[in-house]
Design a protein around this motif. Structure first.
Motif, PDB file in Angstrom:
ATOM      1  N   SER A  86       0.843  -1.200   0.000  1.00 32.66           N
ATOM      2  CA  SER A  86       0.000   0.000   0.000  1.00 32.66           C
ATOM      3  C   SER A  86       0.871   1.240   0.000  1.00 32.66           C
ATOM      4  O   SER A  86       1.984   1.238   0.523  1.00 32.66           O
ATOM      5  N   VAL A  87       0.328   2.299  -0.583  1.00 34.72           N
ATOM      6  CA  VAL A  87       1.019   3.592  -0.548  1.00 34.72           C
ATOM      7  C   VAL A  87       0.250   4.522   0.387  1.00 34.72           C
ATOM      8  O   VAL A  87      -0.972   4.410   0.509  1.00 34.72           O
ATOM      9  N   SER A  88       0.953   5.427   1.009  1.00 37.55           N
ATOM     10  CA  SER A  88       0.347   6.272   2.041  1.00 37.55           C
ATOM     11  C   SER A  88      -0.686   7.252   1.504  1.00 37.55           C
ATOM     12  O   SER A  88      -1.621   7.621   2.199  1.00 37.55           O
ATOM     13  N   TYR A  89      -0.556   7.649   0.250  1.00 42.44           N
ATOM     14  CA  TYR A  89      -1.413   8.713  -0.282  1.00 42.44           C
ATOM     15  C   TYR A  89      -2.697   8.233  -0.947  1.00 42.44           C
ATOM     16  O   TYR A  89      -3.532   9.028  -1.320  1.00 42.44           O
ATOM     17  N   ASP A  90      -2.876   6.899  -1.109  1.00 44.54           N
ATOM     18  CA  ASP A  90      -4.107   6.389  -1.711  1.00 44.54           C
ATOM     19  C   ASP A  90      -4.286   4.925  -1.311  1.00 44.54           C
ATOM     20  O   ASP A  90      -3.557   4.048  -1.792  1.00 44.54           O
ATOM     21  N   ALA A  91      -5.265   4.668  -0.454  1.00 47.04           N
ATOM     22  CA  ALA A  91      -5.479   3.316   0.078  1.00 47.04           C
ATOM     23  C   ALA A  91      -5.869   2.312  -1.006  1.00 47.04           C
ATOM     24  O   ALA A  91      -5.708   1.113  -0.829  1.00 47.04           O
ATOM     25  N   ARG A  92      -6.353   2.796  -2.136  1.00 47.48           N
ATOM     26  CA  ARG A  92      -6.769   1.890  -3.219  1.00 47.48           C
ATOM     27  C   ARG A  92      -5.588   1.355  -4.015  1.00 47.48           C
ATOM     28  O   ARG A  92      -5.691   0.320  -4.657  1.00 47.48           O
ATOM     29  N   LEU A  93      -4.492   2.073  -3.990  1.00 55.56           N
ATOM     30  CA  LEU A  93      -3.337   1.698  -4.806  1.00 55.56           C
ATOM     31  C   LEU A  93      -2.372   0.792  -4.050  1.00 55.56           C
ATOM     32  O   LEU A  93      -2.130   0.981  -2.861  1.00 55.56           O
ATOM     33  N   LYS A  94      -1.819  -0.176  -4.784  1.00 57.59           N
ATOM     34  CA  LYS A  94      -0.790  -1.054  -4.227  1.00 57.59           C
ATOM     35  C   LYS A  94       0.390  -1.065  -5.188  1.00 57.59           C
ATOM     36  O   LYS A  94       0.258  -1.449  -6.353  1.00 57.59           O
ATOM     37  N   ARG A  95       1.529  -0.645  -4.684  1.00 60.20           N
ATOM     38  CA  ARG A  95       2.750  -0.614  -5.472  1.00 60.20           C
ATOM     39  C   ARG A  95       3.279  -2.042  -5.633  1.00 60.20           C
ATOM     40  O   ARG A  95       3.284  -2.825  -4.685  1.00 60.20           O
ATOM     41  N   ILE A  96       3.722  -2.368  -6.826  1.00 63.91           N
ATOM     42  CA  ILE A  96       4.256  -3.707  -7.093  1.00 63.91           C
ATOM     43  C   ILE A  96       5.757  -3.656  -6.875  1.00 63.91           C
ATOM     44  O   ILE A  96       6.468  -2.834  -7.461  1.00 63.91           O
ATOM     45  N   MET A  97       6.246  -4.552  -6.020  1.00 63.11           N
ATOM     46  CA  MET A  97       7.661  -4.611  -5.666  1.00 63.11           C
ATOM     47  C   MET A  97       8.207  -6.005  -5.981  1.00 63.11           C
ATOM     48  O   MET A  97       7.543  -7.003  -5.719  1.00 63.11           O
ATOM     49  N   LEU A  98       9.402  -6.040  -6.526  1.00 64.12           N
ATOM     50  CA  LEU A  98      10.058  -7.314  -6.798  1.00 64.12           C
ATOM     51  C   LEU A  98      10.686  -7.863  -5.526  1.00 64.12           C
ATOM     52  O   LEU A  98      11.174  -7.116  -4.688  1.00 64.12           O
ATOM     53  N   THR A  99      10.709  -9.173  -5.424  1.00 70.75           N
ATOM     54  CA  THR A  99      11.379  -9.827  -4.306  1.00 70.75           C
ATOM     55  C   THR A  99      12.814 -10.160  -4.724  1.00 70.75           C
ATOM     56  O   THR A  99      13.137 -10.165  -5.918  1.00 70.75           O
ATOM     57  N   PRO A 100      13.677 -10.461  -3.763  1.00 73.03           N
ATOM     58  CA  PRO A 100      15.042 -10.893  -4.115  1.00 73.03           C
ATOM     59  C   PRO A 100      15.036 -12.127  -5.039  1.00 73.03           C
ATOM     60  O   PRO A 100      15.877 -12.232  -5.931  1.00 73.03           O
ATOM     61  N   LYS A 101      14.086 -13.008  -4.848  1.00 72.67           N
ATOM     62  CA  LYS A 101      13.962 -14.190  -5.703  1.00 72.67           C
ATOM     63  C   LYS A 101      13.727 -13.769  -7.160  1.00 72.67           C
ATOM     64  O   LYS A 101      14.317 -14.330  -8.086  1.00 72.67           O
ATOM     65  N   ALA A 102      12.891 -12.762  -7.369  1.00 75.66           N
ATOM     66  CA  ALA A 102      12.600 -12.276  -8.718  1.00 75.66           C
ATOM     67  C   ALA A 102      13.848 -11.674  -9.357  1.00 75.66           C
ATOM     68  O   ALA A 102      14.110 -11.885 -10.547  1.00 75.66           O
ATOM     69  N   ILE A 103      14.620 -10.942  -8.580  1.00 77.26           N
ATOM     70  CA  ILE A 103      15.856 -10.335  -9.092  1.00 77.26           C
ATOM     71  C   ILE A 103      16.820 -11.443  -9.527  1.00 77.26           C
ATOM     72  O   ILE A 103      17.435 -11.361 -10.594  1.00 77.26           O
ATOM     73  N   GLU A 104      16.926 -12.473  -8.727  1.00 73.61           N
ATOM     74  CA  GLU A 104      17.800 -13.609  -9.053  1.00 73.61           C
ATOM     75  C   GLU A 104      17.341 -14.283 -10.352  1.00 73.61           C
ATOM     76  O   GLU A 104      18.146 -14.573 -11.230  1.00 73.61           O
ATOM     77  N   TYR A 105      16.047 -14.529 -10.470  1.00 73.24           N
ATOM     78  CA  TYR A 105      15.502 -15.136 -11.693  1.00 73.24           C
ATOM     79  C   TYR A 105      15.801 -14.252 -12.899  1.00 73.24           C
ATOM     80  O   TYR A 105      16.210 -14.736 -13.939  1.00 73.24           O
ATOM     81  N   HIS A 106      15.590 -12.955 -12.730  1.00 73.32           N
ATOM     82  CA  HIS A 106      15.812 -12.015 -13.831  1.00 73.32           C
ATOM     83  C   HIS A 106      17.262 -12.065 -14.298  1.00 73.32           C
ATOM     84  O   HIS A 106      17.534 -12.083 -15.505  1.00 73.32           O
ATOM     85  N   GLU A 107      18.198 -12.081 -13.377  1.00 75.27           N
ATOM     86  CA  GLU A 107      19.617 -12.118 -13.746  1.00 75.27           C
ATOM     87  C   GLU A 107      19.945 -13.373 -14.549  1.00 75.27           C
ATOM     88  O   GLU A 107      20.694 -13.314 -15.531  1.00 75.27           O
ATOM     89  N   THR A 108      19.382 -14.502 -14.169  1.00 77.17           N
ATOM     90  CA  THR A 108      19.600 -15.756 -14.903  1.00 77.17           C
ATOM     91  C   THR A 108      18.996 -15.680 -16.296  1.00 77.17           C
ATOM     92  O   THR A 108      19.621 -16.088 -17.284  1.00 77.17           O
TER      93      THR A 108
END
Length: 144
Positions: A86-108
């Motif tokens: 969630s973001v502080s300025y709008d309860a309806r919005l959810k920011r999409i964040m990558l996990t460390p696992k996703a970063i590892e997959y992306h590098e491969t």
């Protein structure tokens, strides 16, 4: 040179061959964790890590419907590749964040794409590549 060959058909055939290569690697390496589409999605999120990305941004980037985006993101969340915060300025919005696992997959995946790019360019001179890209640019301009 065969003037009777269809540009559209040749491009479609090439696209299918490239998709098979990419999807084959991703399926072999990550089985049910990722699809070929997820590879492109990871790249988009990695390239935009410094920005706030929401589902609507993802929908717009890939020209997909809300329901399709939701399914893709839900699977990625289930597989611990993203989180939605969630973001502080709008309860309806959810920011999409990558996990460390996703970063590892992306590098491969990027390493595999670099190898594929080298394979595609094998035996083709710099001048031929420049000509190829010039023709592609003209084709794209014709379609605008």
């Amino acid at each position: 040179m065969d003037a009777d060959r269809s540009v559209a058909l040749e491009l479609r055939t090439l696209r299918n061959m490239l998709k098979r290569q990419a999807d084959g690697f991703i399926h072999q390496k990550y089985a049910d964790q990722l699809t070929g589409m997820h590879g492109w999605v990871l790249k988009f999120f990695v390239d935009n890590q410094d920005k706030e990305i929401f589902q609507r941004d993802f929908e717009n980037e890939f020209s997909i419907r809300r329901s399709t985006a939701s399914k893709i993101l839900q699977l990625m969340e289930k597989n611990s590749l993203i989180t939605r915060q969630s973001v502080s300025y709008d309860a309806r919005l959810k920011r999409i964040m990558l996990t460390p696992k996703a970063i590892e997959y992306h590098e491969t995946i990027i390493k595999k794409y670099v190898a594929l790019e080298c394979e595609l360019r094998k035996g083709i001179s710099r001048e031929e590549m420049e000509f190829f890209f010039a023709v592609l640019d003209k084709i794209k301009k014709n379609l605008e």
